[in-house]
Scaffold this motif. Sequence first.
Motif, short mmCIF file in Angstrom:
data_model
loop_
_atom_site.label_atom_id
_atom_site.label_comp_id
_atom_site.label_asym_id
_atom_site.label_seq_id
_atom_site.Cartn_x
_atom_site.Cartn_y
_atom_site.Cartn_z
N LYS A 42 -5.16 29.16 33.21
CA LYS A 42 -3.94 29.97 33.31
C LYS A 42 -2.78 29.29 32.60
O LYS A 42 -2.00 29.94 31.87
N GLU A 46 -0.76 30.68 29.33
CA GLU A 46 0.69 30.84 29.34
C GLU A 46 1.33 30.05 28.19
O GLU A 46 2.27 30.53 27.54
N ARG A 49 0.66 31.99 25.09
CA ARG A 49 1.50 33.19 25.05
C ARG A 49 2.92 32.84 24.61
O ARG A 49 3.52 33.53 23.78
N LYS A 50 3.48 31.75 25.18
CA LYS A 50 4.82 31.33 24.81
C LYS A 50 4.90 30.95 23.34
O LYS A 50 5.89 31.22 22.67
N ASP A 57 11.11 36.82 22.76
CA ASP A 57 11.72 37.03 24.07
C ASP A 57 13.11 36.39 24.09
O ASP A 57 13.37 35.40 24.78
N ALA A 211 8.52 45.90 37.56
CA ALA A 211 7.83 44.70 38.04
C ALA A 211 6.80 44.22 37.02
O ALA A 211 6.65 43.01 36.79
N MET A 212 6.11 45.15 36.38
CA MET A 212 5.14 44.79 35.34
C MET A 212 5.84 44.20 34.12
O MET A 212 5.35 43.24 33.51
N ARG A 214 8.64 42.57 34.05
CA ARG A 214 9.17 41.24 34.35
C ARG A 214 8.10 40.16 34.20
O ARG A 214 8.43 38.99 33.97
N ASP A 215 6.84 40.53 34.34
CA ASP A 215 5.76 39.55 34.12
C ASP A 215 5.66 39.16 32.65
O ASP A 215 5.16 38.08 32.33
N GLN A 216 6.12 40.03 31.76
CA GLN A 216 6.01 39.78 30.33
C GLN A 216 7.32 39.32 29.70
O GLN A 216 7.32 38.54 28.75
N LYS A 218 10.85 37.41 30.02
CA LYS A 218 11.51 36.38 30.82
C LYS A 218 13.01 36.28 30.56
O LYS A 218 13.74 35.77 31.40
N ILE A 256 -3.06 47.97 32.92
CA ILE A 256 -3.92 47.42 33.98
C ILE A 256 -5.19 48.25 34.09
O ILE A 256 -6.30 47.71 34.25
#
Length: 402
Positions: A42, A46, A49-50, A57, A211-212, A214-216, A218, A256
Amino acid sequence: MAARTAGLMPHGRKPGGCYTGAYKEGMLTSAERRQGRYERRKAEREAKRKMKIGGFDNFDRVADLDNLNLSFKQAKKIVHWKESVQRYEMNRIANIIEARRKLIAGENVQEGFIRFTLRERGKIRNIRGIQIAERVIQKCLCDQVLVPILSRPLIHDNGASLKGKGVMFSVRRLIAHLSRYFRQNGSNEGYALMIDFKGYYDNVDHDILIAMLRDQIKDRRVMELTERFIRVFGDGKALGLGSQVSQIVAIYFPNILDHFIKEKLRIRFYGRYMDDLYLLHNDKQFLKYCLTEIQKVCETLKITVNMKKTRITKLSDGLIFLKGKYSLLDTGKVLRLPCRDSPIRMKRKLKKFKTLLEAGKMSFMDIRNAYQSWRGAFKKRFQAYKKVSKIDAYYDLLFIHN
């Protein structure tokens, strides 16, 4: 050395093969090892992804003058003839600077809606268009931030409204899936589960969607701006057909479900175009099970499956997708036919063109260009030589022979 002198092997193991109690206490269980691997992977995902999208972002990309100017040039391409667009362009530099000032100050950049109604194939669609000043900011937000971030987790067979994708992309993917299904199974015996969402745009839940997101996303200011563009539609739910932000997040919202179908149900031949889905499989009972599981996921997203339009059909009988009928023949060839109402609609449109031509409200060249555009796209997409020939004859009767 001390362990050896005490009659123990290295790592606390006795010569007989058993472990001491002290070493047992320090050992990890299989569940703990799995959790450790999960946490490491994980963290790696991450970090990756960053590295890939971290630069996008960033609110500064939205408030950048060059990016806002570029967004205006792209937003005006189709609507440059409108008076509001021409007025905006006359003071383009001042308008773009004002847009940047409002963004940095956190002021409201929404200009209200232009409401109108379209009747498309018997459906009444309420469109809420946005003013050019807001459209420029939305386009900059989408192109510079939302699309690079939200398109990354999408599956390849999500084909709506992204660069390099669209209706023809989804049609080509369906044809490829049918052809690969035949090569894998050696016959055209199989089934397609066709699913449609009921009132998709009007029922997207804002809280779940945000909410979804906000997971992507930041960056706080990017998220606040995006949330304002979403919450302006409806009271807790609904998105607008005239908003680019709405289109992008609507593509992402059932992501999802896409991953559930691909990774949990293990459906290899699956595709989605906004609210239209298809699943191909050789077992009808398994597709019924898939439908039940898909409904459960849709309930968590507050998406309603339209059971009137949801059906399981044989591949040999053909499946209807994006106004076309696609049948898998016993030779492996995919037969591409138009739906019955498409040529009928074009005949009605030509008849209206004739009335407008006689009234002097439309030129013959405009009619010819419109018809040739429809004809080229129709011939490219479908195997319908006879139908095109009949409409050609009707066109000649209205505009050439008379």
